[in-house]
Design a protein around this motif. Structure first.
Motif, mmCIF file in Angstrom:
data_model
loop_
_atom_site.group_PDB
_atom_site.id
_atom_site.type_symbol
_atom_site.label_atom_id
_atom_site.label_comp_id
_atom_site.label_asym_id
_atom_site.label_seq_id
_atom_site.Cartn_x
_atom_site.Cartn_y
_atom_site.Cartn_z
ATOM 1 N N GLY A 15 0.822 -1.208 0.000
ATOM 2 C CA GLY A 15 0.000 0.000 0.000
ATOM 3 C C GLY A 15 0.852 1.251 0.000
ATOM 4 N N ALA A 16 0.189 2.371 0.212
ATOM 5 C CA ALA A 16 0.864 3.677 0.267
ATOM 6 C C ALA A 16 0.334 4.432 1.470
ATOM 7 C CB ALA A 16 0.616 4.463 -1.017
ATOM 8 N N SER A 17 1.136 5.328 1.996
ATOM 9 C CA SER A 17 0.699 6.094 3.151
ATOM 10 C C SER A 17 -0.496 6.965 2.784
ATOM 11 C CB SER A 17 1.842 6.972 3.668
ATOM 12 O OG SER A 17 2.081 8.057 2.782
ATOM 13 N N ALA A 18 -1.343 7.214 3.776
ATOM 14 C CA ALA A 18 -2.539 8.030 3.544
ATOM 15 C C ALA A 18 -2.165 9.418 3.054
ATOM 16 C CB ALA A 18 -3.356 8.112 4.837
ATOM 17 N N GLU A 19 -1.042 9.956 3.548
ATOM 18 C CA GLU A 19 -0.613 11.305 3.149
ATOM 19 C C GLU A 19 -0.255 11.358 1.663
ATOM 20 O OE1 GLU A 19 -0.379 10.712 7.374
ATOM 21 O OE2 GLU A 19 0.601 9.599 5.734
ATOM 22 N N LEU A 20 0.427 10.322 1.177
ATOM 23 C CA LEU A 20 0.787 10.298 -0.242
ATOM 24 C C LEU A 20 -0.445 10.227 -1.133
ATOM 25 C CD1 LEU A 20 3.905 7.964 -0.656
ATOM 26 C CD2 LEU A 20 3.753 10.410 -1.101
ATOM 27 N N ILE A 21 -1.370 9.378 -0.755
ATOM 28 C CA ILE A 21 -2.586 9.235 -1.568
ATOM 29 C C ILE A 21 -3.384 10.524 -1.560
ATOM 30 C CG2 ILE A 21 -4.755 7.972 -1.822
ATOM 31 C CD1 ILE A 21 -3.337 5.542 -0.594
ATOM 32 N N ALA A 22 -3.518 11.139 -0.382
ATOM 33 C CA ALA A 22 -4.281 12.388 -0.281
ATOM 34 C C ALA A 22 -3.615 13.511 -1.067
ATOM 35 C CB ALA A 22 -4.421 12.782 1.190
ATOM 36 N N GLY A 23 -2.287 13.463 -1.178
ATOM 37 C CA GLY A 23 -1.579 14.519 -1.886
ATOM 38 C C GLY A 23 -1.552 14.355 -3.392
ATOM 39 N N ALA A 24 -1.980 13.199 -3.902
ATOM 40 C CA ALA A 24 -2.005 12.964 -5.345
ATOM 41 C C ALA A 24 -3.225 13.645 -5.954
ATOM 42 C CB ALA A 24 -2.042 11.467 -5.632
ATOM 43 N N PRO A 25 -3.084 14.266 -7.113
ATOM 44 C CA PRO A 25 -4.209 15.005 -7.711
ATOM 45 C C PRO A 25 -5.481 14.184 -7.856
ATOM 46 C CG PRO A 25 -2.187 15.463 -8.915
ATOM 47 C CD PRO A 25 -1.873 14.373 -7.936
ATOM 48 N N HIS A 26 -5.350 12.918 -8.207
ATOM 49 C CA HIS A 26 -6.514 12.056 -8.420
ATOM 50 C C HIS A 26 -6.377 10.725 -7.679
ATOM 51 C CE1 HIS A 26 -6.404 14.871 -11.859
ATOM 52 N NE2 HIS A 26 -7.713 14.902 -11.691
ATOM 53 N N GLY A 27 -5.610 10.711 -6.602
ATOM 54 C CA GLY A 27 -5.439 9.492 -5.829
ATOM 55 C C GLY A 27 -4.826 8.385 -6.656
ATOM 56 N N LEU A 28 -5.222 7.155 -6.396
ATOM 57 C CA LEU A 28 -4.716 6.001 -7.127
ATOM 58 C C LEU A 28 -5.661 5.554 -8.237
ATOM 59 C CD1 LEU A 28 -3.357 3.899 -4.133
ATOM 60 C CD2 LEU A 28 -2.031 5.209 -5.787
ATOM 61 N N PHE A 29 -6.821 6.199 -8.335
ATOM 62 C CA PHE A 29 -7.792 5.938 -9.408
ATOM 63 C C PHE A 29 -8.348 4.528 -9.361
ATOM 64 C CE2 PHE A 29 -8.823 9.177 -12.492
ATOM 65 C CZ PHE A 29 -9.693 8.549 -13.369
ATOM 66 N N ASN A 30 -8.325 3.884 -8.182
ATOM 67 C CA ASN A 30 -8.924 2.556 -8.077
ATOM 68 C C ASN A 30 -10.442 2.660 -8.086
ATOM 69 O OD1 ASN A 30 -6.447 1.202 -7.868
ATOM 70 N ND2 ASN A 30 -6.350 1.566 -5.660
ATOM 71 N N ALA A 31 -11.080 1.630 -8.635
ATOM 72 C CA ALA A 31 -12.541 1.625 -8.709
ATOM 73 C C ALA A 31 -13.134 1.437 -7.316
ATOM 74 C CB ALA A 31 -13.009 0.506 -9.638
ATOM 75 N N LYS A 32 -14.308 1.999 -7.086
ATOM 76 C CA LYS A 32 -15.004 1.862 -5.807
ATOM 77 C C LYS A 32 -15.873 0.602 -5.834
ATOM 78 C CE LYS A 32 -15.181 6.726 -4.450
ATOM 79 N NZ LYS A 32 -14.163 7.170 -5.397
ATOM 80 N N ASP A 33 -15.962 -0.052 -4.686
ATOM 81 C CA ASP A 33 -16.777 -1.254 -4.567
ATOM 82 C C ASP A 33 -18.158 -0.849 -4.055
ATOM 83 O OD1 ASP A 33 -17.944 -3.661 -4.158
ATOM 84 O OD2 ASP A 33 -16.359 -4.513 -2.932
ATOM 85 N N TYR A 34 -19.082 -0.630 -4.981
ATOM 86 C CA TYR A 34 -20.417 -0.171 -4.593
ATOM 87 C C TYR A 34 -21.259 -1.285 -3.984
ATOM 88 C CZ TYR A 34 -19.248 4.064 -7.138
ATOM 89 O OH TYR A 34 -18.636 5.228 -7.550
#
Length: 428
Positions: A195-214
């Motif tokens: 995984g990646a730290s929450a800070e890195l993901i939050a700082g990315a313009p569009h996150g990791l672009f993973n699909a959401k599990d609805y």
């Protein structure tokens, strides 16, 4: 000797295919038809078994990374080129490397496998380890629903005999442990996460672009400790914590997505190697690593260079755009019929570009319309790739000496060939 005739015939077919100027899955088809047990017997020779690499994006890059890290630890690795990730293509790749008696000089196989065929392939070539990277919106004309793709990958992961490594940040894949009730704990493979730290993901313009599990929207996200966690990244490298050891790696291409692929590769190497895993050897492998075919490659173009930025869907295009440190000085953007439905292009944020010099490919006018909506200046629209390359060649040399070509997979292969790089990734 039982494989001598099928292997020789397959190798002969492969030689003729190369003379035609291209690779082919047909040699593998010929051999496996004549000798149905060929794949199972050959891959059964590997001391460390077979690793499957699955995911919507990043399979080729992560396969390449994992292969080099394992080689850095002294293992002999058989791997398939990313253009050969269907069963017959994998068979052809194995055929190319095997002796006429059906022997492979390798300790382990690391295979990129198309998710739609992975479960079927596992019945013939059982994986010891399955690495599952991500679930992102991809090829809906082929798969229809993202949930279906996730289930394909999770079903395949359950075929792993020893290890499953999956993405803690992916809403679908992080729930794999639910498929193993407590009573099955003794028979289940071990499950590890990257995984990646929450800070890195939050700082990315569009996150990791993973699909959401609805399907499980009402269920709280699961939290897992990551065996390998990305804690920092920049233009040139990344810092990854692997079981408490900090490893600084040089990335073969720019972007958060490449950094998290590196975390996936290191987590997988760690579970395979156990006590043999070494942080210094891993860092050295990354330092010597070249980019995977067409993914961040720098190729000569006269007295200039071309950087290939390859994408195949919305997620990979967006993450590659997000990774650009500044708007490129000269840009070619291309999509052809290899990407049949590009309606997703209206979900892309093109803010990383301030202009595009040439738009090309069969979908050139569709791209141009999208860029016009974004207010991005276009120098020329030329659907013919050969003519488009000549337009790029005619531009003055950029101050950096670097031209950036943002292209889908099929255009990438054609463009490489047209500028003089004739090798195909499914040839050796």
């Amino acid at each position: 000797m039982k494989y001598f005739v099928p292997v020789v015939l397959g190798k002969t077919v492969r030689a003729f295919a190369k003379l035609r100027g291209g690779g082919s899955a047909f040699p593998g088809y010929v051999t496996t038809k004549l000798a149905p047990g060929f794949l199972e017997d050959v891959t059964g020779q590997f001391e460390y078994g077979i690793v499957y690499v699955l995911g919507s994006n990043g399979k080729s890059t992560t396969t390449h990374m994992l292969t080099e890290v394992l080689r850095g630890h002294g293992l002999r690795v058989f791997t398939n080129p990313s253009g050969a990730n269907l069963p017959q293509g994998i068979a052809s790749s194995i055929l190319a490397e095997s002796s006429v008696l059906g022997r492979l000089d390798a300790d382990i196989g690391v295979l990129e496998v198309d998710e739609a065929f992975a479960l079927e392939f596992a019945a013939t070539v059982p994986p010891s380890t399955v690495l599952v990277l991500n679930t992102q919106v991809d090829q809906l004309y082929r798969f229809y629903e993202t949930e279906r793709v996730a289930d394909m990958m999770l079903d395949t992961a359950q075929q792993a005999r020893q290890h499953i490594v999956t993405n803690r940040e992916d809403p679908y894949l992080s729930k794999i442990a639910r498929r193993y009730p407590d009573g099955d704990a003794t028979t289940a493979p071990d499950i590890s996460y990257f995984g990646a730290s929450a800070e890195l993901i939050a700082g990315a313009p569009h996150g990791l672009f993973n699909a959401k599990d609805y399907r499980d929207a009402a269920i709280e996200p699961e939290h897992h400790d990551a065996l390998a966690e990305l804690v920092a990244t920049d233009r040139a490298g990344a810092t990854i914590d692997v079981a408490g050891a900090t490893i600084d790696v040089t990335l073969p291409a720019k972007g958060l997505h490449y950094a998290i692929d590196a975390a996936a590769a290191l987590a997988t190497a760690a579970v395979i190697l156990g006590d043999r895993f070494d942080a210094a050897s891993s860092a050295a492998a990354f330092a010597a690593m070249k980019p995977a075919y067409g993914r961040g490659e720098l190729l000569d173009f006269g007295n200039e260079q071309v950087e290939f930025v390859m994408f195949k869907n919305a997620a990979s295009l967006q993450l590659n755009l997000d990774a650009l440190p500044e708007p490129p000085e000269q840009v070619l953007l291309a999509i052809d019929e290899g990407t049949p439905d590009i309606s997703w292009i209206y979900d892309i944020d093109f803010a990383a570009l301030d202009h595009v010099d040439v738009v090309t490919g069969a979908k050139a006018w569709q791209i141009a319309l999208r860029l016009e909506h974004e207010g991005i200046a276009i120098g020329a629209v030329e659907p013919d790739l050969k003519k488009a390359i000549e337009l790029m060649r005619a531009l003055p040399k950029p101050s950096t000496g670097l031209k950036t070509w943002i292209v889908n997979y099929e255009i990438m292969m054609l463009a490489r060939k047209q500028i003089g790089f004739l090798e195909l990734e499914n040839q050796r």
